[in-house]
Design a protein around this motif. Sequence first.
Motif, short mmCIF file in Angstrom:
data_model
loop_
_atom_site.label_atom_id
_atom_site.label_comp_id
_atom_site.label_asym_id
_atom_site.label_seq_id
_atom_site.Cartn_x
_atom_site.Cartn_y
_atom_site.Cartn_z
N PHE A 178 0.81 -1.21 0.00
CA PHE A 178 0.00 0.00 0.00
C PHE A 178 0.85 1.28 0.00
CE2 PHE A 178 -2.68 -3.29 1.88
CZ PHE A 178 -3.84 -3.16 1.12
N VAL A 179 2.03 1.22 0.61
CA VAL A 179 2.87 2.41 0.75
C VAL A 179 3.60 2.75 -0.54
CG1 VAL A 179 4.90 3.36 1.91
CG2 VAL A 179 3.14 2.19 3.25
N TYR A 180 4.15 1.75 -1.22
CA TYR A 180 4.97 2.03 -2.40
C TYR A 180 4.23 2.79 -3.50
CZ TYR A 180 9.58 -0.03 -1.62
OH TYR A 180 10.85 -0.26 -1.20
N PRO A 181 3.01 2.37 -3.91
CA PRO A 181 2.31 3.15 -4.94
C PRO A 181 2.07 4.60 -4.51
CG PRO A 181 1.32 0.99 -4.71
CD PRO A 181 2.28 1.13 -3.58
N ALA A 182 1.76 4.80 -3.21
CA ALA A 182 1.53 6.17 -2.72
C ALA A 182 2.81 6.99 -2.78
CB ALA A 182 1.00 6.12 -1.28
N VAL A 183 3.93 6.39 -2.38
CA VAL A 183 5.21 7.10 -2.43
C VAL A 183 5.61 7.39 -3.87
CG1 VAL A 183 7.68 6.93 -1.93
CG2 VAL A 183 6.00 6.17 -0.23
N GLY A 184 5.39 6.41 -4.75
CA GLY A 184 5.73 6.62 -6.16
C GLY A 184 4.96 7.75 -6.77
N GLU A 185 3.66 7.85 -6.44
CA GLU A 185 2.85 8.96 -6.96
C GLU A 185 3.29 10.28 -6.36
OE1 GLU A 185 -1.87 10.30 -7.25
OE2 GLU A 185 -1.29 8.40 -6.30
N TRP A 186 3.62 10.28 -5.06
CA TRP A 186 4.05 11.51 -4.38
C TRP A 186 5.36 12.04 -4.97
CZ3 TRP A 186 7.95 11.86 -0.18
CH2 TRP A 186 8.02 13.15 0.37
N LEU A 187 6.27 11.13 -5.31
CA LEU A 187 7.56 11.52 -5.88
C LEU A 187 7.46 11.78 -7.39
CD1 LEU A 187 9.98 9.05 -4.04
CD2 LEU A 187 9.63 11.49 -3.55
N GLY A 188 6.36 11.39 -8.00
CA GLY A 188 6.21 11.58 -9.43
C GLY A 188 7.16 10.72 -10.25
#
Length: 348
Positions: A178-188
């Motif tokens: 759950f965390v990785y997709p959110a971090v990936g989107e946040w970092l662009g």
Amino acid sequence: MTERSEAGPADSPTLVASLWSYLPGVAALICIGLVARLLSQVVPYVNALIAAVAIGILLGNLVGVPDRLSPGTETHKLWLEAGIVLMGARISLETLLEAGAELALVVAFGVLGTILLVELLAVSVFDVPQKLGSLLAAGAGICGVSAVVGVAGSIRANEEQIAYAAGTILLFDVVTLFVYPAVGEWLGLADRVFGVWAGLTMFSTGPVTAAGFAVSETAGQWATVTKLTRNLLLGGLVAAYSIRYAGRGEAGESAVSAATLWSSFPKFVIGFFAVMVLTSTALVSSADTTQLTHAYRWLFLFAFAGLGLSVDVGDLRETGVRPVALVLTTLVLVSVASLFVIQAVLGG
């Protein structure tokens, strides 16, 4: 002749009954997958694969999985492996060959760095027993619980050590999913960068694939290919740990046998590359490739429903603090360092 003719009919009902016992659980996976697919179509920003995992976790822990459904729901690993094999149809052999050397280099250094860091921190900082540290290093470095189980036999780890290592890895499988997709989107992050990053630093194949496809088709493909490249190193890791512990009189001489290495090898990887090569030829039409693409997407959906059902939150709460702190520290350090390397090597 009489005995043979009587045995045949007797075996048939047994086989049918055995196959029938799987149907309720498989039907449950299909239902969860369909609900997740429907949610993704009516609720904005909901990914079907992530929804399937989440629904499975909620049902498995709030309602439980009835014994009648267990045989079928436990087949989720089979559907995941079958989906990965068919996904080879979507990977261009030419593209893979172009990135092959760079990807292999990134994976080799990432795996080696992760394993050495876990081993070092286990002894020098977190005071984790050596065999438990080795199991955690295998799980974090190669392929999650599969690596834990593979290495456990070669170093003669006890059941408590295996349970702690597997529980710790499973805990991070759930969190990173759950965390990785959110971090990936946040970092662009670019799709390919995210896919390689997830495939290099997350642990088990199922969550890696789910996280990748939660971002995009391209990210999912690169995450899976990177993860499969890591999986290929499992046999070598089992052999290395066998030799290491055998030198201390702690492992059997047969631990590094060819049979042991073959049993630990993820054989579905062979199918993936075979399909990739086959679909890169004129023997398979674009229409066939499209059908294979639809098939693996549905297989992933059902597999992740089962993945969610297999998560026992109660077991995760029993994981020791020191193993969790060790793996968390390693994951953060390796993830940050790997992201810089991947962007430098593959481009952002």
